[in-house]
Design a protein around this motif. Structure first.
Motif, PDB file in Angstrom:
ATOM      1  N   VAL A   1      41.581  50.419  -3.741  1.00 33.47           N
ATOM      2  CA  VAL A   1      42.755  51.217  -3.275  1.00 33.47           C
ATOM      3  C   VAL A   1      42.131  52.240  -2.156  1.00 33.47           C
ATOM      4  CG1 VAL A   1      44.887  52.482  -3.727  1.00 33.47           C
ATOM      5  CG2 VAL A   1      44.035  50.769  -5.421  1.00 33.47           C
ATOM      6  N   ILE A   2      42.719  52.352  -1.143  1.00 34.23           N
ATOM      7  CA  ILE A   2      42.213  53.283  -0.135  1.00 34.23           C
ATOM      8  C   ILE A   2      43.286  54.037   0.483  1.00 34.23           C
ATOM      9  CG2 ILE A   2      40.196  52.057   0.520  1.00 34.23           C
ATOM     10  CD1 ILE A   2      41.631  50.900   3.060  1.00 34.23           C
ATOM     11  N   CYS A   3      43.371  55.365   0.744  1.00 34.12           N
ATOM     12  CA  CYS A   3      44.200  56.141   1.416  1.00 34.12           C
ATOM     13  C   CYS A   3      43.597  56.804   2.540  1.00 34.12           C
ATOM     14  CB  CYS A   3      45.092  57.003   0.495  1.00 34.12           C
ATOM     15  SG  CYS A   3      44.270  58.477   0.184  1.00 34.12           S
ATOM     16  N   ASP A   4      44.428  57.366   3.544  1.00 32.63           N
ATOM     17  CA  ASP A   4      44.054  58.137   4.621  1.00 32.63           C
ATOM     18  C   ASP A   4      45.499  58.509   5.291  1.00 32.63           C
ATOM     19  OD1 ASP A   4      41.184  58.909   6.056  1.00 32.63           O
ATOM     20  OD2 ASP A   4      42.921  59.283   7.331  1.00 32.63           O
ATOM     21  N   ILE A   5      45.536  59.722   6.135  1.00 30.91           N
ATOM     22  CA  ILE A   5      46.777  60.126   7.041  1.00 30.91           C
ATOM     23  C   ILE A   5      46.599  59.334   8.396  1.00 30.91           C
ATOM     24  CG2 ILE A   5      47.073  62.132   5.652  1.00 30.91           C
ATOM     25  CD1 ILE A   5      45.993  63.624   7.893  1.00 30.91           C
ATOM     26  N   ASP A   6      45.437  58.755   8.814  1.00 34.02           N
ATOM     27  CA  ASP A   6      45.450  58.134   9.970  1.00 34.02           C
ATOM     28  C   ASP A   6      45.677  56.511   9.556  1.00 34.02           C
ATOM     29  OD1 ASP A   6      44.409  56.811  12.246  1.00 34.02           O
ATOM     30  OD2 ASP A   6      42.756  58.392  12.677  1.00 34.02           O
ATOM     31  N   GLU A   7      46.581  56.156  10.172  1.00 30.80           N
ATOM     32  CA  GLU A   7      46.809  54.735   9.797  1.00 30.80           C
ATOM     33  C   GLU A   7      45.938  53.869  10.567  1.00 30.80           C
ATOM     34  OE1 GLU A   7      51.133  53.907  10.711  1.00 30.80           O
ATOM     35  OE2 GLU A   7      51.620  55.318   9.117  1.00 30.80           O
ATOM     36  N   GLY A   8      45.519  54.210  11.878  1.00 30.65           N
ATOM     37  CA  GLY A   8      44.421  53.444  12.603  1.00 30.65           C
ATOM     38  C   GLY A   8      42.938  53.108  11.692  1.00 30.65           C
ATOM     39  N   ALA A   9      42.899  54.384  11.099  1.00 30.92           N
ATOM     40  CA  ALA A   9      41.575  54.518  10.487  1.00 30.92           C
ATOM     41  C   ALA A   9      41.779  53.657   9.050  1.00 30.92           C
ATOM     42  CB  ALA A   9      40.788  55.983  10.026  1.00 30.92           C
ATOM     43  N   LEU A  10      42.829  53.632   8.361  1.00 32.21           N
ATOM     44  CA  LEU A  10      43.277  53.139   7.397  1.00 32.21           C
ATOM     45  C   LEU A  10      43.002  51.654   7.443  1.00 32.21           C
ATOM     46  CD1 LEU A  10      44.207  53.514   4.186  1.00 32.21           C
ATOM     47  CD2 LEU A  10      46.585  53.803   5.324  1.00 32.21           C
ATOM     48  N   ALA A  11      43.595  51.042   8.434  1.00 35.21           N
ATOM     49  CA  ALA A  11      43.541  49.759   8.959  1.00 35.21           C
ATOM     50  C   ALA A  11      42.242  49.320   9.085  1.00 35.21           C
ATOM     51  CB  ALA A  11      44.507  49.418  10.131  1.00 35.21           C
ATOM     52  N   ASP A  12      41.366  49.961   9.817  1.00 33.06           N
ATOM     53  CA  ASP A  12      39.987  49.679  10.135  1.00 33.06           C
ATOM     54  C   ASP A  12      39.406  49.625   8.732  1.00 33.06           C
ATOM     55  OD1 ASP A  12      37.728  49.332  12.021  1.00 33.06           O
ATOM     56  OD2 ASP A  12      36.829  51.180  11.146  1.00 33.06           O
ATOM     57  N   ALA A  13      39.292  50.490   7.741  1.00 32.90           N
ATOM     58  CA  ALA A  13      38.630  50.305   6.582  1.00 32.90           C
ATOM     59  C   ALA A  13      39.226  49.262   5.664  1.00 32.90           C
ATOM     60  CB  ALA A  13      38.909  51.963   5.824  1.00 32.90           C
ATOM     61  N   GLN A  14      40.389  48.871   5.834  1.00 25.05           N
ATOM     62  CA  GLN A  14      40.861  47.590   5.233  1.00 25.05           C
ATOM     63  C   GLN A  14      40.068  46.325   5.637  1.00 25.05           C
ATOM     64  OE1 GLN A  14      44.983  46.938   5.236  1.00 25.05           O
ATOM     65  NE2 GLN A  14      45.001  45.459   3.347  1.00 25.05           N
ATOM     66  N   GLN A  15      40.166  46.505   6.811  1.00 26.78           N
ATOM     67  CA  GLN A  15      39.317  44.987   7.540  1.00 26.78           C
ATOM     68  C   GLN A  15      37.910  45.276   7.067  1.00 26.78           C
ATOM     69  OE1 GLN A  15      39.382  45.085  11.833  1.00 26.78           O
ATOM     70  NE2 GLN A  15      39.133  43.041  11.749  1.00 26.78           N
ATOM     71  N   ALA A  16      37.361  46.291   6.930  1.00 27.49           N
ATOM     72  CA  ALA A  16      36.046  46.103   6.668  1.00 27.49           C
ATOM     73  C   ALA A  16      35.763  45.880   5.079  1.00 27.49           C
ATOM     74  CB  ALA A  16      35.122  47.633   6.845  1.00 27.49           C
ATOM     75  N   ILE A  17      36.742  46.276   4.270  1.00 28.59           N
ATOM     76  CA  ILE A  17      36.412  45.993   2.926  1.00 28.59           C
ATOM     77  C   ILE A  17      36.864  44.628   2.367  1.00 28.59           C
ATOM     78  CG2 ILE A  17      37.647  46.363   0.801  1.00 28.59           C
ATOM     79  CD1 ILE A  17      38.165  49.263   1.717  1.00 28.59           C
ATOM     80  N   GLU A  18      37.837  43.927   3.351  1.00 30.46           N
ATOM     81  CA  GLU A  18      38.097  42.529   3.182  1.00 30.46           C
ATOM     82  C   GLU A  18      37.085  41.803   3.629  1.00 30.46           C
ATOM     83  OE1 GLU A  18      41.892  42.445   4.771  1.00 30.46           O
ATOM     84  OE2 GLU A  18      43.096  42.915   2.989  1.00 30.46           O
ATOM     85  N   ALA A  19      36.494  42.340   4.691  1.00 25.79           N
ATOM     86  CA  ALA A  19      35.523  41.469   5.361  1.00 25.79           C
ATOM     87  C   ALA A  19      34.126  41.272   4.436  1.00 25.79           C
ATOM     88  CB  ALA A  19      34.917  41.892   6.655  1.00 25.79           C
ATOM     89  N   ALA A  20      33.936  42.473   3.566  1.00 31.94           N
ATOM     90  CA  ALA A  20      32.904  42.523   2.604  1.00 31.94           C
ATOM     91  C   ALA A  20      33.324  41.793   1.197  1.00 31.94           C
ATOM     92  CB  ALA A  20      32.612  43.881   2.089  1.00 31.94           C
ATOM     93  N   GLY A  21      34.492  41.218   1.032  1.00 29.31           N
ATOM     94  CA  GLY A  21      34.829  40.360   0.032  1.00 29.31           C
ATOM     95  C   GLY A  21      35.829  41.102  -0.842  1.00 29.31           C
ATOM     96  N   GLY A  22      36.398  42.194  -0.533  1.00 26.73           N
ATOM     97  CA  GLY A  22      37.017  43.085  -1.609  1.00 26.73           C
ATOM     98  C   GLY A  22      38.436  42.890  -1.543  1.00 26.73           C
ATOM     99  N   ALA A  23      39.149  42.784  -2.624  1.00 27.86           N
ATOM    100  CA  ALA A  23      40.681  42.985  -2.693  1.00 27.86           C
ATOM    101  C   ALA A  23      41.052  44.337  -2.379  1.00 27.86           C
ATOM    102  CB  ALA A  23      41.254  42.493  -3.902  1.00 27.86           C
ATOM    103  N   CYS A  24      41.931  44.453  -1.422  1.00 24.26           N
ATOM    104  CA  CYS A  24      42.404  45.875  -0.845  1.00 24.26           C
ATOM    105  C   CYS A  24      43.857  46.397  -0.850  1.00 24.26           C
ATOM    106  CB  CYS A  24      41.604  46.231   0.604  1.00 24.26           C
ATOM    107  SG  CYS A  24      41.823  47.915   0.967  1.00 24.26           S
ATOM    108  N   LEU A  25      44.191  47.320  -1.284  1.00 24.11           N
ATOM    109  CA  LEU A  25      45.416  47.944  -0.935  1.00 24.11           C
ATOM    110  C   LEU A  25      45.459  49.186  -0.228  1.00 24.11           C
ATOM    111  CD1 LEU A  25      48.532  48.162  -1.577  1.00 24.11           C
ATOM    112  CD2 LEU A  25      47.773  49.266  -3.658  1.00 24.11           C
ATOM    113  N   ALA A  26      45.887  49.205   1.182  1.00 30.44           N
ATOM    114  CA  ALA A  26      45.800  50.430   1.826  1.00 30.44           C
ATOM    115  C   ALA A  26      47.095  51.066   1.809  1.00 30.44           C
ATOM    116  CB  ALA A  26      45.375  50.030   3.305  1.00 30.44           C
TER     117      ALA A  26
END
Length: 274
Positions: free
Chosen positions: A33-58
């Motif tokens: 589970v990840i959080c940030d106030i910057d929605e662009g950074a949040l989406a970028d992190a989610q993409q990187a986590i999912e590319a690494a094979g992890g389930a992610c809730l942003a």
């Protein structure tokens, strides 16, 4: 797979340390589970986590708001059932133009033979600036820790890693007394909570990094030139800042079951504070 079948919540996943931590935990098997106030950074992190094979809730969340933090943890439980590991990384850092000016003034004062005088940092800080740092860096850590413990105590398991800084253990960041004060508070809070909850198999520890080679800090280094960088490295025997991935490996260890650390401050810093 040190985090297999675990759910980890990481705050502040903008470019740099937070994103690296979240991706590292995902690669080791965690649902994140990840959080940030910057929605662009949040989406970028989610993409990187999912590319690494992890389930992610942003989740977009301002950790200085207890209501938003409560809603984030509720969303985490709805998606994954619980939270096993919390990494309190979200923080305001001194990276505005006035902070750069203060930092440069401090480094020049410490590295050149000039007459000693006050640097007048604390007297220039406004009420609003002071309270803003405490809202995110301290209140945010408390709000997230409180919500995490409400899940961890009944399950008698948890790992909490609070990200402080050498600014909270030394005068390395004398140019930013408001930041230093908040990071010192994080360390004191962590030690108190660690004593409180260790008997329930909840281990609370601190990572207090030195300089982190984030995009913002690399841009700062580019701006001060070779002479400025060489002066800076006089205070860091390794001659460089740690990469986000190097620091993330320490967080991974503290978030895992592979240690017996309770209430400790682990400070990877390249020798800048020994």
């Amino acid at each position: 797979m040190k985090m297999q079948d675990k759910v980890a919540l990481v705050t502040g996943v903008g470019p740099g340390l937070g994103k690296a931590i979240a991706v590292t935990l995902a690669r080791e098997g965690a649902s994140v589970v990840i959080c940030d106030i910057d929605e662009g950074a949040l989406a970028d992190a989610q993409q990187a986590i999912e590319a690494a094979g992890g389930a992610c809730l942003a989740v977009r969340c301002d950790v200085s708001s207890s209501d938003e933090v409560s809603n984030m943890f509720a969303a985490a439980v709805a998606r994954f059932g619980t939270v096993h590991a919390l990494v309190n990384n979200a923080a305001l850092v001194p990276n505005r133009p006035i902070d750069t000016e203060r930092r440069n003034r401090f480094y020049a004062y410490m590295q050149t033979p000039v007459a000693r005088d006050t640097l007048a940092f604390t007297s220039e800080i406004s009420d609003a600036e002071w309270m803003r740092y405490w809202g995110v860096n301290v209140h945010g850590v408390f709000f997230c820790t409180r919500e995490a413990l409400r899940l961890m105590q009944p399950q008698r398991y948890g790992r909490i890693v609070n990200i402080a800084s050498v600014a909270g253990t030394s005068a390395k960041s004398a140019h930013s007394p408001h930041y230093s004060a908040t990071k010192g508070a994080v360390i004191a809070f962590s030690r108190s909570v660690a004593m409180e909850v260790a008997g329930a198999n909840i281990f609370v520890n601190v990572m207090a990094p030195g300089g982190v080679a984030t995009p913002d800090f690399n841009a700062y280094l580019d701006g001060i030139g070779d002479a400025g960088k060489n002066r800076l490295w006089q205070g860091c025997p390794s001659g460089r800042f740690g990469t986000p991935e190097e620091y993330a490996s320490t967080v991974l260890h503290l978030a895992s079951d592979e240690h017996y650390l309770v209430g400790q401050v682990v400070s990877p810093n390249g020798g800048s504070v020994i």
